[in-house]
Scaffold this active site. Sequence first.
Site, PDB file in Angstrom:
ATOM      1  N   VAL A  64       0.856  -1.187   0.000  1.00  0.00           N
ATOM      2  CA  VAL A  64       0.000   0.000   0.000  1.00  0.00           C
ATOM      3  C   VAL A  64       0.895   1.240   0.000  1.00  0.00           C
ATOM      4  O   VAL A  64       1.762   1.393   0.863  1.00  0.00           O
ATOM      5  CB  VAL A  64      -0.931   0.025   1.242  1.00  0.00           C
ATOM      6  CG1 VAL A  64      -1.732   1.320   1.276  1.00  0.00           C
ATOM      7  CG2 VAL A  64      -1.861  -1.175   1.234  1.00  0.00           C
ATOM      8  N   ALA A 109       4.547   4.209   2.798  1.00  0.00           N
ATOM      9  CA  ALA A 109       4.064   2.943   2.224  1.00  0.00           C
ATOM     10  C   ALA A 109       4.230   1.834   3.259  1.00  0.00           C
ATOM     11  O   ALA A 109       4.864   2.042   4.303  1.00  0.00           O
ATOM     12  CB  ALA A 109       4.860   2.591   0.978  1.00  0.00           C
ATOM     13  N   LYS A 110       3.657   0.703   3.006  1.00  0.00           N
ATOM     14  CA  LYS A 110       3.893  -0.491   3.823  1.00  0.00           C
ATOM     15  C   LYS A 110       3.495  -1.702   3.007  1.00  0.00           C
ATOM     16  O   LYS A 110       2.642  -1.608   2.119  1.00  0.00           O
ATOM     17  CB  LYS A 110       3.043  -0.440   5.105  1.00  0.00           C
ATOM     18  CG  LYS A 110       3.619  -1.254   6.234  1.00  0.00           C
ATOM     19  CD  LYS A 110       4.713  -0.473   6.944  1.00  0.00           C
ATOM     20  CE  LYS A 110       5.311  -1.235   8.102  1.00  0.00           C
ATOM     21  NZ  LYS A 110       6.239  -0.373   8.845  1.00  0.00           N
ATOM     22  N   GLY A 111       4.097  -2.842   3.337  1.00  0.00           N
ATOM     23  CA  GLY A 111       3.746  -4.072   2.646  1.00  0.00           C
ATOM     24  C   GLY A 111       3.597  -5.203   3.640  1.00  0.00           C
ATOM     25  O   GLY A 111       4.078  -5.113   4.774  1.00  0.00           O
TER      26      GLY A 111
END
Length: 420
Positions: A64, A109-111
Amino acid sequence: MPAASRSSMRTGAIVQNQFETAADLIGLEEHLRHILKTPFRSVTVEVPVRMDDGRIEVYRGYRVQHNGARGPCKGGIRFHPEADHDEVLGLATTMTWKTALVDIPFGGAKGGVQVDTRGLSARELEAVTRAFVSRIAIVLGPYRDIPAPDMGTNAQVMAWLLDEYSKRGGYTPAAVTGKPLALGGSLGREEATGRGVVYCMHAFADDFGVPLKGGRVVIQGFGNVGAHLARIAHEDGAKIVAVSDRDGGLHNEKGLDIPKLFQHAYVERKPVIEFPGGDRIDNRALWDIPCEWLVPAALGGVINKEDTVGRIDCKVVVEAANSPTTPVADKILEERGIPVLPDFLVNSGGVVVSYFEWVQNLQQHPWPLRQVTDELGAKLTAAYTAVRDTVREKGVSWRTGAMALALKRVAEAERLRGNY
Ligand code: NAD
C-alpha cells in the site's frame, strides 16, 4: 505466563482518529482530507510458493502506497499471519506522517504477506520473498517506492528483495534499505530506532526536568528497539528498573545490569526471565512499576482503558512501539497530565537512517558511523523541537502537535503539485 492484554482497536482505526483531530486544528480542506485518508495506490497479490515437500502454498500479499507527494513512498514489508489490508494501510499512513515530521524527502508505504514464517525453511522464506517481489516490482523503485524490513523480515530478506528487483533493471541498491552492509547497508541502521528514542528522551529531559541520568526507565519489549534503547539509555546514565519480552519480565529497583542482559537476551536470544539479577514478574505486573519513563517497545494497543492505563505511574510515556496507546487511553493520560511522546516522532530513527542508506547508495559513497549518528541526532532533535514549539503554541497534546505539523507539510506538497 499471561501475555499483556491488548485493545481490540486496530492500527487503522487508531491512526484515522488521530488524523481528524489534527486536520481540524489546521483547518484542512475537505478534498485533502479525502486524499490523505485514502491510499494513493493499493496492490493485492497472490503469492504462490512451492514448499520443500512439493506442495504449492498460496499466500496473500499487499503493498500500500499511502502518499508520495513529498518523495518516493517508503515503508517496511512484514511477514505475519495477521497482516491484512487494513493493518498495512494504517501502517503506510503512519509512514507518511513520520517521514514528513522528520523532514526527509519520502512519502509513506507499507507491505505485508500473510504468512507464518516460524515453520518455513530458509529456502521457503526466500521463495516467498522472491514470489512477492516479482509481483509488486512494477510499483517499486528508488524513485517510486523503497521497501525496508519490518516484523518477520530482516537484512537477509532485503538482500533477496534487492537481487530479485535487480534482475529487472540491473544492480539497484537504492531500491531497498535495511540491507546487509556487504550489499550497501548503512552503519548504525540496526540500532537506529533505539538510538533515536534516546535522543528524544534527552531532549525532553532537558526541556521538562524529568531526569534521564538516574531516572527510572521501564521498557516493554527487548527486541531490536527495546534492547538497543535500553543499552544506549543505560550508557547515558539512566536506571533501567524493569524490562520484559513475550515470556515475562524482570524487575530490579536498583537498576538491571543492562550490558549483561543485552548479551543474554538480545545477542544470545534467551528469554529475559532466565537472566539472574532481578525479580521475575509477569507481563501484566510491568505496568504497575513506578518510574519516570515508561517505554512500550513491543506491541500495538497495550496501553488501553480495559487493562493498563489506570495502573500506570510514570512522568512520561515514550512510544517506541507503533500505536501502543489507544485513543481512549491517550485521552485518559492527557487528563492525568502525563505527556505521551508519539510513535511517529519517537521511533522514526529507523526510517531516518534508511534515508541515509538511500543517499549513500545513490552517491555510491558510504558514511562513517559518526556521521550517521550525528546526522540522526540533528534530524530527531529538530523534529522534537518543532513539535514542542507547536505543543506550547497551540496548547495541544504532543500527538496532535506532531500530527498537525506532519499534515501541514504533506498538505503543502499536495497543493503545490496540484494535478487535480
Ligand atoms: P522485535 O521483534 O525485534 O522485538 C519485539 C519484542 O517484544 C521482543 O522482545 C518480544 O519478545 C517482545 N514482546 C512480544 N510480545 C510481548 C508481550 N506480550 N509482552 C512483552 N513483550 C513482548 O521488534 P522490534 O523491531 O523491536 O519492534 C518493536 C516495536 O517497535 C514494534 O511495534 C515495531 O513496529 C516498532 N518499530 C520498530 C522499528 C525498527 O526499526 N525495528 C522502527 C519503528 C517502529
